[in-house]
Design a protein around this motif. Structure first.
Motif, mmCIF file in Angstrom:
data_model
loop_
_atom_site.group_PDB
_atom_site.id
_atom_site.type_symbol
_atom_site.label_atom_id
_atom_site.label_comp_id
_atom_site.label_asym_id
_atom_site.label_seq_id
_atom_site.Cartn_x
_atom_site.Cartn_y
_atom_site.Cartn_z
ATOM 1 N N MET A 1 52.385 51.140 30.501
ATOM 2 C CA MET A 1 52.306 49.806 29.984
ATOM 3 C C MET A 1 52.826 48.832 31.037
ATOM 4 O O MET A 1 53.821 49.091 31.698
ATOM 5 N N VAL A 2 52.132 47.722 31.198
ATOM 6 C CA VAL A 2 52.566 46.698 32.136
ATOM 7 C C VAL A 2 52.864 45.421 31.360
ATOM 8 O O VAL A 2 52.108 45.019 30.476
ATOM 9 N N THR A 3 54.012 44.822 31.690
ATOM 10 C CA THR A 3 54.408 43.550 31.095
ATOM 11 C C THR A 3 54.569 42.553 32.232
ATOM 12 O O THR A 3 55.292 42.822 33.195
ATOM 13 N N ILE A 4 53.903 41.423 32.110
ATOM 14 C CA ILE A 4 53.939 40.402 33.149
ATOM 15 C C ILE A 4 54.518 39.132 32.551
ATOM 16 O O ILE A 4 54.087 38.668 31.501
ATOM 17 N N ASN A 5 55.503 38.574 33.257
ATOM 18 C CA ASN A 5 56.114 37.320 32.824
ATOM 19 C C ASN A 5 56.059 36.339 33.986
ATOM 20 O O ASN A 5 56.788 36.496 34.968
ATOM 21 N N ASP A 6 55.188 35.342 33.877
ATOM 22 C CA ASP A 6 55.119 34.318 34.910
ATOM 23 C C ASP A 6 55.583 32.956 34.381
ATOM 24 O O ASP A 6 55.267 31.915 34.948
ATOM 25 N N SER A 7 56.387 32.980 33.317
ATOM 26 C CA SER A 7 56.894 31.742 32.726
ATOM 27 C C SER A 7 57.929 31.059 33.621
ATOM 28 O O SER A 7 58.217 29.883 33.435
ATOM 29 N N ARG A 8 58.470 31.790 34.608
ATOM 30 C CA ARG A 8 59.430 31.209 35.564
ATOM 31 C C ARG A 8 58.757 30.938 36.907
ATOM 32 O O ARG A 8 59.389 31.009 37.955
ATOM 33 N N TRP A 9 57.459 30.651 36.866
ATOM 34 C CA TRP A 9 56.682 30.378 38.075
ATOM 35 C C TRP A 9 57.476 29.468 38.994
ATOM 36 O O TRP A 9 58.059 28.503 38.531
ATOM 37 N N PRO A 10 57.566 29.776 40.251
ATOM 38 C CA PRO A 10 56.816 30.733 41.058
ATOM 39 C C PRO A 10 57.443 32.126 41.153
ATOM 40 O O PRO A 10 57.060 32.916 42.001
ATOM 41 N N MET A 25 45.987 48.264 35.623
ATOM 42 C CA MET A 25 45.893 47.841 37.011
ATOM 43 C C MET A 25 44.891 46.692 37.141
ATOM 44 O O MET A 25 45.148 45.712 37.844
ATOM 45 N N THR A 26 43.776 46.799 36.448
ATOM 46 C CA THR A 26 42.770 45.742 36.475
ATOM 47 C C THR A 26 43.347 44.446 35.899
ATOM 48 O O THR A 26 43.117 43.358 36.439
ATOM 49 N N PHE A 27 44.123 44.558 34.822
ATOM 50 C CA PHE A 27 44.789 43.397 34.230
ATOM 51 C C PHE A 27 45.739 42.760 35.236
ATOM 52 O O PHE A 27 45.742 41.536 35.439
ATOM 53 N N PHE A 28 46.569 43.580 35.901
ATOM 54 C CA PHE A 28 47.509 43.082 36.908
ATOM 55 C C PHE A 28 46.768 42.379 38.035
ATOM 56 O O PHE A 28 47.136 41.281 38.445
ATOM 57 N N HIS A 29 45.715 42.999 38.541
ATOM 58 C CA HIS A 29 44.943 42.374 39.626
ATOM 59 C C HIS A 29 44.330 41.055 39.183
ATOM 60 O O HIS A 29 44.289 40.096 39.957
ATOM 61 N N GLY A 30 43.849 40.999 37.946
ATOM 62 C CA GLY A 30 43.287 39.751 37.426
ATOM 63 C C GLY A 30 44.324 38.644 37.393
ATOM 64 O O GLY A 30 44.041 37.498 37.780
ATOM 65 N N ARG A 31 45.526 38.968 36.950
ATOM 66 C CA ARG A 31 46.603 37.974 36.940
ATOM 67 C C ARG A 31 46.991 37.581 38.361
ATOM 68 O O ARG A 31 47.253 36.410 38.640
ATOM 69 N N PHE A 32 47.026 38.556 39.257
ATOM 70 C CA PHE A 32 47.362 38.287 40.652
ATOM 71 C C PHE A 32 46.353 37.291 41.231
ATOM 72 O O PHE A 32 46.723 36.359 41.944
ATOM 73 N N GLU A 33 45.087 37.463 40.914
ATOM 74 C CA GLU A 33 44.060 36.549 41.400
ATOM 75 C C GLU A 33 44.261 35.134 40.852
ATOM 76 O O GLU A 33 44.017 34.147 41.554
ATOM 77 N N VAL A 34 44.730 35.032 39.614
ATOM 78 C CA VAL A 34 45.048 33.715 39.042
ATOM 79 C C VAL A 34 46.185 33.067 39.835
ATOM 80 O O VAL A 34 46.127 31.874 40.168
ATOM 81 N N TRP A 35 47.226 33.840 40.156
ATOM 82 C CA TRP A 35 48.343 33.286 40.931
ATOM 83 C C TRP A 35 47.876 32.845 42.310
ATOM 84 O O TRP A 35 48.278 31.791 42.794
ATOM 85 N N LEU A 36 47.023 33.635 42.938
ATOM 86 C CA LEU A 36 46.503 33.257 44.255
ATOM 87 C C LEU A 36 45.674 31.981 44.164
ATOM 88 O O LEU A 36 45.723 31.137 45.067
ATOM 89 N N ALA A 37 44.926 31.824 43.083
ATOM 90 C CA ALA A 37 44.080 30.637 42.899
ATOM 91 C C ALA A 37 44.919 29.364 42.753
ATOM 92 O O ALA A 37 44.410 28.261 43.011
ATOM 93 N N GLU A 38 46.181 29.497 42.378
ATOM 94 C CA GLU A 38 47.074 28.335 42.284
ATOM 95 C C GLU A 38 47.298 27.709 43.661
ATOM 96 O O GLU A 38 47.676 26.554 43.764
ATOM 97 N N GLN A 39 47.112 28.498 44.703
ATOM 98 C CA GLN A 39 47.313 28.075 46.085
ATOM 99 C C GLN A 39 48.709 27.489 46.304
ATOM 100 O O GLN A 39 48.900 26.488 46.984
ATOM 101 N N GLU A 40 49.691 28.160 45.693
ATOM 102 C CA GLU A 40 51.105 27.828 45.850
ATOM 103 C C GLU A 40 51.856 29.116 46.171
ATOM 104 O O GLU A 40 51.472 30.196 45.723
ATOM 105 N N ARG A 41 52.943 28.970 46.900
ATOM 106 C CA ARG A 41 53.761 30.146 47.209
ATOM 107 C C ARG A 41 54.436 30.665 45.940
ATOM 108 O O ARG A 41 54.888 29.880 45.112
ATOM 109 N N PHE A 42 54.495 31.983 45.820
ATOM 110 C CA PHE A 42 55.147 32.640 44.693
ATOM 111 C C PHE A 42 55.730 33.963 45.165
ATOM 112 O O PHE A 42 55.449 34.413 46.274
ATOM 113 N N VAL A 43 56.571 34.546 44.324
ATOM 114 C CA VAL A 43 57.181 35.844 44.623
ATOM 115 C C VAL A 43 57.018 36.762 43.420
ATOM 116 O O VAL A 43 56.915 36.295 42.283
#
Length: 136
Positions: A1-10, A25-43
């Motif tokens: 199970m994967v839990t993703i919390n990006d409420s503290r962006w970045p 994994m596909t879900f994680f990659h999809g979210r990763f692509e959303v973060w990349l599309a923001e075109q802002e630095r994140f960790v």
């Protein structure tokens, strides 16, 4: 199970429990692509809570091996964007043994695979501190 919390962006927190599936994994990659599309630095701070990740590649299931191949292919496709926007990946393995095993490999492996810094930590507090410093 994967839990993703990006409420503290970045600052993005990811927790894996169990060995994971192709859908996760596909879900994680999809979210990763959303973060990349923001075109802002994140960790990313990734916590792994499962002993199965310690298995050698000879012991991994065919599905796990396929997931590894797909993850590598995804990373290659997105490496330039990851290098540009991901300021670092902090990893927190579930055990001291994995910390010892991963520590010498993660910095080099993360830079090579994703194009950004990576580091292993023994606690979430340490990982969050390092990750936040990468954004400065």
């Amino acid at each position: 199970m994967v839990t993703i919390n990006d409420s503290r962006w970045p600052l993005v927190s990811v927790q894996y429990q169990g060995t994971g599936t192709l859908d996760e994994m596909t879900f994680f990659h999809g979210r990763f692509e959303v973060w990349l599309a923001e075109q802002e630095r994140f960790v990313l701070v990734i916590q792994q809570d499962d002993s199965n990740v310690a298995k050698s590649s000879d012991e991994k299931s065919p599905e796990a091996k396929q997931m590894g191949k797909q993850n590598i292919a995804w990373a290659k496709t997105h490496k330039l964007a990851i290098a540009q926007y991901c300021a670092g990946i902090a990893m927190v393995p579930y055990s001291k043994r994995l910390i010892a095993l991963w520590k010498p490999l993660v910095a080099i492996g993360t830079r090579k695979m994703y194009g950004c810094p990576g580091k292993v930590f023994g606690s979430l507090d340490e990982a969050h501190g390092w990750a936040e410093a990468q954004l400065l």
